[in-house]
Write an enzyme that holds these catalytic residues in place. Structure first.
Site, PDB file in Angstrom:
ATOM      1  N   LYS A  33     -52.618  -3.068 -20.039  1.00  0.00           N
ATOM      2  CA  LYS A  33     -52.926  -1.795 -19.359  1.00  0.00           C
ATOM      3  C   LYS A  33     -54.399  -1.661 -19.027  1.00  0.00           C
ATOM      4  O   LYS A  33     -54.763  -0.933 -18.122  1.00  0.00           O
ATOM      5  CB  LYS A  33     -52.508  -0.622 -20.259  1.00  0.00           C
ATOM      6  CG  LYS A  33     -51.003  -0.540 -20.488  1.00  0.00           C
ATOM      7  CD  LYS A  33     -50.671   0.785 -21.194  1.00  0.00           C
ATOM      8  CE  LYS A  33     -49.386   0.690 -21.993  1.00  0.00           C
ATOM      9  NZ  LYS A  33     -49.603   0.616 -23.434  1.00  0.00           N
ATOM     10  N   GLY A  34     -55.255  -2.327 -19.788  1.00  0.00           N
ATOM     11  CA  GLY A  34     -56.694  -2.121 -19.624  1.00  0.00           C
ATOM     12  C   GLY A  34     -57.283  -2.794 -18.402  1.00  0.00           C
ATOM     13  O   GLY A  34     -56.635  -3.580 -17.727  1.00  0.00           O
ATOM     14  N   CYS A  35     -58.561  -2.448 -18.103  1.00  0.00           N
ATOM     15  CA  CYS A  35     -59.254  -3.007 -16.936  1.00  0.00           C
ATOM     16  C   CYS A  35     -60.137  -4.176 -17.334  1.00  0.00           C
ATOM     17  O   CYS A  35     -60.718  -4.841 -16.489  1.00  0.00           O
ATOM     18  CB  CYS A  35     -60.131  -1.953 -16.271  1.00  0.00           C
ATOM     19  SG  CYS A  35     -59.183  -0.627 -15.559  1.00  0.00           S
ATOM     20  N   ILE A  36     -60.326  -4.374 -18.629  1.00  0.00           N
ATOM     21  CA  ILE A  36     -61.321  -5.345 -19.068  1.00  0.00           C
ATOM     22  C   ILE A  36     -60.667  -6.521 -19.794  1.00  0.00           C
ATOM     23  O   ILE A  36     -59.799  -6.346 -20.615  1.00  0.00           O
ATOM     24  CB  ILE A  36     -62.343  -4.659 -20.013  1.00  0.00           C
ATOM     25  CG1 ILE A  36     -63.224  -3.720 -19.193  1.00  0.00           C
ATOM     26  CG2 ILE A  36     -63.196  -5.660 -20.743  1.00  0.00           C
ATOM     27  CD1 ILE A  36     -64.138  -4.436 -18.218  1.00  0.00           C
TER      28      ILE A  36
ATOM     29  N   MET B 228     -59.475 -11.805 -13.705  1.00  0.00           N
ATOM     30  CA  MET B 228     -58.348 -11.625 -14.628  1.00  0.00           C
ATOM     31  C   MET B 228     -57.008 -11.688 -13.894  1.00  0.00           C
ATOM     32  O   MET B 228     -55.995 -12.043 -14.470  1.00  0.00           O
ATOM     33  CB  MET B 228     -58.458 -10.276 -15.349  1.00  0.00           C
ATOM     34  CG  MET B 228     -59.434 -10.272 -16.500  1.00  0.00           C
ATOM     35  SD  MET B 228     -59.793  -8.591 -17.055  1.00  0.00           S
ATOM     36  CE  MET B 228     -58.235  -8.114 -17.778  1.00  0.00           C
TER      37      MET B 228
END
Lengths: 104, 173
Positions: A101-104, B50
């Site tokens: 879920k995170g951006c990093i 990513m």
């Protein structure tokens, strides 16, 4: 042929990740790795997969890449070599976890 | 008859163009040197990698501060001229305000597990992203290669930047 049957019986979510965490097994992981073009899983892949699964079990979400690289001993460079073309999503997928879920 | 034939042809054509192609490559330009201006570009670049998207970072004008070895650890949040900060301009200009806001923001950033600029730059470079400094700015500020952190892959002209950006989406920040 045998490997094909493993994922055939399994349900996936809309992002192509396992719909049910309990469906995961090491055999499934290997099969998903082939589907994701990660290839044959080696010890280093397993360090990442096991770390992700442990973190998810404890925290309910996949860790950030920074946390993963700092605590698992797999460097950013190596991580991108192990899971080319999108390590966060691919590693989570192979580990049988939902999309991070995170951006990093 | 003719018309309906044309209609079906158009419909068929529409079907084949329906799904947009995923982004494969981004070129991100960072032109400002305040902390809140540099982070978004870095987060976008890292996020692209990513997802398996190729990324190139191009630092220009004051954005260069974030790759200058002696300055990159000292970037500050701008407290003046930003209404969204909700600090009156006159107060924002007081001594210590920027340092205070910077400390607060760094704390929040760390909580999200976003690394400090130097570590972030190393991390992004390790993902395979390329990092470049703008030649015109380097000349304007009388800098040379030794002034930059190790992750900088080169000093390039605008023309070279466009060449390297072939097939990429260009994002200006």
């Amino acid at each position: 042929m045998e490997t094909k049957q493993l994922t055939e019986a399994i349900e996936f979510d809309k992002d192509g990740h396992l719909a049910n965490l309990e469906d995961w097994s090491e055999g499934i992981a290997q099969e998903l790795a082939y589907l994701e073009e990660v290839g044959e899983l080696n010890d280093r892949h397993w360090v990442v997969i096991n770390f992700l699964r442990k973190e998810f079990e404890e925290k309910g979400d996949t860790p950030t890449i920074r946390k993963l690289t700092k605590q698992s001993g797999v460097s950013t460079k190596e991580l991108y070599q192990l899971f080319p073309k999108g390590p966060a999503k691919k590693a989570a997928k192979v580990a049988g976890l939902p999309k991070p879920k995170g951006c990093i | 008859m003719n018309n309906s034939g044309l209609d079906t042809m158009q419909m068929e054509q529409k079907d084949t163009t329906e799904k947009p192609k995923p982004i494969e490559k981004v070129s991100i330009i960072i032109s400002k040197g305040s902390l809140e201006a540099v982070y978004p570009g870095l987060i976008m670049a890292n996020g692209a990698r990513m997802e398996g998207i190729e990324a190139t970072l191009f630092f220009t004008f004051f954005g260069l501060e974030s790759i200058i070895d002696k300055k990159m650890d000292k970037l500050k949040v701008a407290t003046v001229g930003n209404p969204a900060m909700h600090i009156p301009t006159m107060l924002g200009g007081l001594p210590g305000m920027s340092a205070f806001a910077t400390k607060k923001m760094k704390g929040e950033i760390e909580k999200l597990d976003i690394p400090p600029i130097r570590e972030f730059m190393e991390m992004i470079h390790d993902t395979g992203a390329e990092i470049y400094a703008c030649k015109a700015t380097v000349e304007m500020f009388h800098l040379d290669e030794d002034d930059f952190c190790d992750q900088v892959d080169g000093i390039i002209s605008v023309g070279e930047f466009y060449e390297k950006s072939a097939g990429a989406e260009i994002i200006f920040t």
